[in-house]
Design a protein around this motif. Sequence first.
Motif, PDB file in Angstrom:
ATOM      1  N   PHE A 107       0.920  -1.019  -0.028  1.00  0.00           N
ATOM      2  CA  PHE A 107       0.076  -0.049  -0.079  1.00  0.00           C
ATOM      3  C   PHE A 107       0.855   1.283  -0.182  1.00  0.00           C
ATOM      4  N   LEU A 109       3.317   1.640  -1.581  1.00  0.00           N
ATOM      5  CA  LEU A 109       4.096   1.925  -2.840  1.00  0.00           C
ATOM      6  C   LEU A 109       2.988   2.314  -3.904  1.00  0.00           C
ATOM      7  N   ARG A 110       1.566   2.405  -3.457  1.00  0.00           N
ATOM      8  CA  ARG A 110       0.720   2.718  -4.365  1.00  0.00           C
ATOM      9  C   ARG A 110       0.872   3.991  -4.984  1.00  0.00           C
ATOM     10  N   PRO A 111       0.805   4.416  -6.254  1.00  0.00           N
ATOM     11  CA  PRO A 111       1.034   5.685  -6.935  1.00  0.00           C
ATOM     12  C   PRO A 111       0.519   6.718  -6.097  1.00  0.00           C
ATOM     13  N   ASP A 149       5.530   0.653 -15.904  1.00  0.00           N
ATOM     14  CA  ASP A 149       4.355  -0.438 -16.169  1.00  0.00           C
ATOM     15  C   ASP A 149       4.864  -1.792 -15.433  1.00  0.00           C
ATOM     16  N   LEU A 150       6.118  -2.096 -15.345  1.00  0.00           N
ATOM     17  CA  LEU A 150       6.413  -3.293 -14.646  1.00  0.00           C
ATOM     18  C   LEU A 150       6.079  -3.353 -13.254  1.00  0.00           C
ATOM     19  N   ALA A 152       4.269  -1.408 -11.510  1.00  0.00           N
ATOM     20  CA  ALA A 152       2.753  -1.027 -11.393  1.00  0.00           C
ATOM     21  C   ALA A 152       2.214  -2.519 -11.454  1.00  0.00           C
ATOM     22  N   LEU A 153       2.449  -3.310 -12.320  1.00  0.00           N
ATOM     23  CA  LEU A 153       1.939  -4.759 -12.499  1.00  0.00           C
ATOM     24  C   LEU A 153       2.178  -5.479 -11.354  1.00  0.00           C
ATOM     25  N   ASN A 155       3.079  -4.443  -8.444  1.00  0.00           N
ATOM     26  CA  ASN A 155       2.507  -3.982  -7.040  1.00  0.00           C
ATOM     27  C   ASN A 155       1.007  -4.343  -7.010  1.00  0.00           C
ATOM     28  N   GLY A 156       0.361  -4.186  -8.325  1.00  0.00           N
ATOM     29  CA  GLY A 156      -1.235  -4.372  -8.373  1.00  0.00           C
ATOM     30  C   GLY A 156      -1.477  -5.940  -8.047  1.00  0.00           C
ATOM     31  N   ILE A 157      -0.540  -6.734  -8.602  1.00  0.00           N
ATOM     32  CA  ILE A 157      -0.830  -8.046  -8.109  1.00  0.00           C
ATOM     33  C   ILE A 157      -0.346  -8.427  -6.802  1.00  0.00           C
ATOM     34  N   ILE A 159      -0.996  -6.327  -4.311  1.00  0.00           N
ATOM     35  CA  ILE A 159      -2.160  -5.897  -3.547  1.00  0.00           C
ATOM     36  C   ILE A 159      -3.404  -6.943  -3.618  1.00  0.00           C
ATOM     37  N   GLN A 160      -3.459  -7.323  -4.903  1.00  0.00           N
ATOM     38  CA  GLN A 160      -4.533  -8.337  -5.091  1.00  0.00           C
ATOM     39  C   GLN A 160      -4.343  -9.644  -4.360  1.00  0.00           C
ATOM     40  N   LEU A 171       0.366 -15.162 -10.461  1.00  0.00           N
ATOM     41  CA  LEU A 171      -0.225 -14.080 -11.357  1.00  0.00           C
ATOM     42  C   LEU A 171       0.923 -13.442 -12.122  1.00  0.00           C
ATOM     43  N   ALA A 175       1.577 -12.663 -16.056  1.00  0.00           N
ATOM     44  CA  ALA A 175       1.629 -11.338 -16.840  1.00  0.00           C
ATOM     45  C   ALA A 175       2.835 -11.091 -17.452  1.00  0.00           C
TER      46      ALA A 175
END
Lengths: 191, 191
Positions: A107, A109-111, A149-150, A152-153, A155-157, A159-160, A171, A175
């Motif tokens: 969290f 590290l979210r933008p 992009d890398l 962000a991918l 980090n999103g993964i 978090i999920q 995941l 990706a």
Amino acid sequence: MTSQRTPQRADWRRNRERLLAAAAEVVARDGASASLEEIARRAGLGSATLHRHFRSREDLLTEVFHEGVERLVARGRELNEAEASKGLAIWLEELTRYTAATRGLAFSLRPTSTGTGSGCIGMLRDVAGDLAATAAAADRLRPDVTVEDLLALANGIAIQAEDDPDLAARLLRIAVTGIEPSREPRRDSRA
Amino acid sequence: MTSQRTPQRADWRRNRERLLAAAAEVVARDGASASLEEIARRAGLGSATLHRHFRSREDLLTEVFHEGVERLVARGRELNEAEASKGLAIWLEELTRYTAATRGLAFSLRPTSTGTGSGCIGMLRDVAGDLAATAAAADRLRPDVTVEDLLALANGIAIQAEDDPDLAARLLRIAVTGIEPSREPRRDSRA
């Protein structure tokens, strides 16, 4: 440092290391809400000692995350040498695994965040950039995919798949490779 | 007067539709914290009317999300007919874009959640399953990638790229195609 001579300094440093090692374990399990009491207990020290070393929860978490990020940065440099163009994918998986295991970090590290993670992002971005450059030079990274992009991918993964580092790693691998079957076996100069 | 029953029903339905349309717009911008007053104002109605239609914020959000999910489900069925094996990738991108634009939904669909999103997950999973089966039959989906993986990727990316549907769509496309350059141009039976 001349201060290293005194036994108190050595104690201080040893206690700090024990607290950080205990904190890393508890944070990996409980995320940013880790109990400070449990961290002190696991380090075999009292809460008062913990509070002398770290004035607040945020101080401690910042230090834990900072150590984790430093390990990831060192690991990235190592992979860039040892694995060349394959290093990027390996490192992204390790980053995602680590981030999923330490929920507060994901969290932070979210933008949108301006907190703890900001300095860490720069360190991670630099090593990710080195790995990406190596991968791109070997035609293993599309030119339109950026380091942002890398990250962000990853980090999103994370978090999920919070609290499930195996799922996060799985995941991330999807990706990185895409969802379609490989067109043909990949031939690498390195086995 | 019984003659007024029908017009009142029509008014009630029209107001409800206006409220839901306004809510969809405000939620797309502000997420789950959307102002109820602004939604009523945008619908050209008073707050009291809004509260007669939706007893709580959660009632309204549930309805907005439900409508959005229904549109996504209908769209998925349409794509499965019209785009065949390409439908999965197109639909995942639209799902990710929508989820990124409606922040509350992204969080309500996280695996730990038991709230609003639970029923929606089932509907989305069913249509995703149909699209995945079509893609798999055409060798455009690796057998080890599950529908849950695909929904998790879409949702993680949407959370990461919250409020930035263009970035979300971009990251989803990367995850679908992978980060390496295509080995050879893809030949499709359909242009």
